[in-house]
Each structure stands twice: as C-alpha cells, then as structure tokens.
Design a protein around this motif. Structure first.
Motif, short mmCIF file in Angstrom:
data_model
loop_
_atom_site.label_atom_id
_atom_site.label_comp_id
_atom_site.label_asym_id
_atom_site.label_seq_id
_atom_site.Cartn_x
_atom_site.Cartn_y
_atom_site.Cartn_z
N PRO A 1 -159.57 -18.70 -55.64
CA PRO A 1 -160.35 -17.87 -56.57
C PRO A 1 -161.78 -17.61 -56.08
CG PRO A 1 -159.97 -20.04 -57.52
CD PRO A 1 -159.13 -19.94 -56.27
N THR A 2 -162.35 -18.58 -55.37
CA THR A 2 -163.72 -18.41 -54.88
C THR A 2 -163.78 -17.34 -53.80
OG1 THR A 2 -164.11 -20.76 -55.33
CG2 THR A 2 -165.71 -19.64 -53.95
N VAL A 3 -162.87 -17.39 -52.84
CA VAL A 3 -162.83 -16.39 -51.77
C VAL A 3 -162.44 -15.03 -52.34
CG1 VAL A 3 -161.63 -15.71 -49.65
CG2 VAL A 3 -162.44 -18.06 -49.93
N HIS B 1 -163.87 -9.48 -53.69
CA HIS B 1 -163.87 -8.44 -54.72
C HIS B 1 -165.29 -7.95 -55.00
CE1 HIS B 1 -162.96 -6.94 -58.97
NE2 HIS B 1 -162.43 -6.08 -58.13
N ILE B 2 -166.24 -8.86 -55.09
CA ILE B 2 -167.64 -8.49 -55.28
C ILE B 2 -168.13 -7.65 -54.10
CG2 ILE B 2 -170.00 -9.41 -55.39
CD1 ILE B 2 -168.74 -11.76 -57.08
N TRP C 1 -167.84 -21.24 -56.83
CA TRP C 1 -168.31 -21.81 -55.56
C TRP C 1 -168.81 -23.24 -55.78
CZ3 TRP C 1 -172.11 -18.58 -52.07
CH2 TRP C 1 -172.23 -19.19 -50.81
N LEU C 2 -169.58 -23.45 -56.83
CA LEU C 2 -170.09 -24.79 -57.12
C LEU C 2 -168.97 -25.76 -57.49
CD1 LEU C 2 -173.35 -23.89 -59.04
CD2 LEU C 2 -173.16 -24.79 -56.72
N LEU C 3 -167.98 -25.28 -58.22
CA LEU C 3 -166.83 -26.14 -58.54
C LEU C 3 -166.08 -26.54 -57.26
CD1 LEU C 3 -165.36 -24.47 -61.74
CD2 LEU C 3 -166.30 -26.78 -61.55
#
Length: 115
Positions: A38-40, A45-46, A17-19
């Motif tokens: 990848p962030t979404v 997934h979490i 998220w920070l990236l």
C-alpha cells in the motif's frame, strides 16, 4: 482530484510510510512486508496524479524511488542478512538524480521561460 483531497491523500501516504518503517524498527517482519504494497502503491498513484506539474512530478518520482529503496533495504535486513543494501542504494541514487534533474535542469528552464 482537488488540491485539498490530494494533500489529504499525501498525508495518508505519510502515515502508511511511517507504519511500514515502524514495523521495520520493531522487527515485525510480516507486518512490515505487508505494508510495502500500500505504501508503494500510494506513492506511485500520487506521482501519477501530480504528473502535470514538473515540480510535483520530479519530487514524487524521488519519493517513490526512495520508498522502493527503503522497502528493498527492509526486506534485505529481514530475510537476507542485509545483503540487499547495494540494491537499495541504487533506488536512493535514482531519487537524488530525479531531484538533480529538476533543480539543475527543469526548474531553471521554467524560470527562464517565465521571464
């Protein structure tokens, strides 16, 4: 997944998220758009992994909504003269609604059942 592994995964997600947001800040369009997936994906997934616990589920749904809104806002700023902001607000509002449902509906009911 063990609780320790889940926390490590959540920390990795924060890094993603920070990236993504750093790319947005630096106006690195290609990299920022690339980091959305990848962030979404990690957020969803979490959320799936935490679905059995109401607190985790609702908080992770809020985070997933927030990140989707964040990504829409970024794309709008990069490519559409910031015209996507109203769509982003919808996702942010959905995230707030998930938290409201949890804190004003689910959590009080859980507390009553524990008494």
């Amino acid at each position: 997944m063990s609780e320790t592994k889940l926390r490590e995964y959540e920390n990795f997600h924060i890094m993603l998220w920070l990236l993504k947001d750093t790319c947005w800040l630096m106006e690195w369009r290609l990299e920022g758009v690339f980091m959305i997936m990848p962030t979404v994906a990690a957020a969803f997934h979490i959320t799936w992994l935490g679905r059995k616990n109401a607190a985790n589920l609702f908080h992770n749904l809020a985070v997933s909504s927030w990140i989707c809104g964040n990504a829409i806002w970024m794309i709008g700023e990069f490519f559409f003269n910031d015209s996507f902001r109203p769509f982003a607000k919808v996702f942010f509002s959905i995230g707030v609604m998930f938290l409201a449902v949890y804190y004003f509906g689910v959590r009080p009911k859980e507390r009553r059942l524990r008494q």
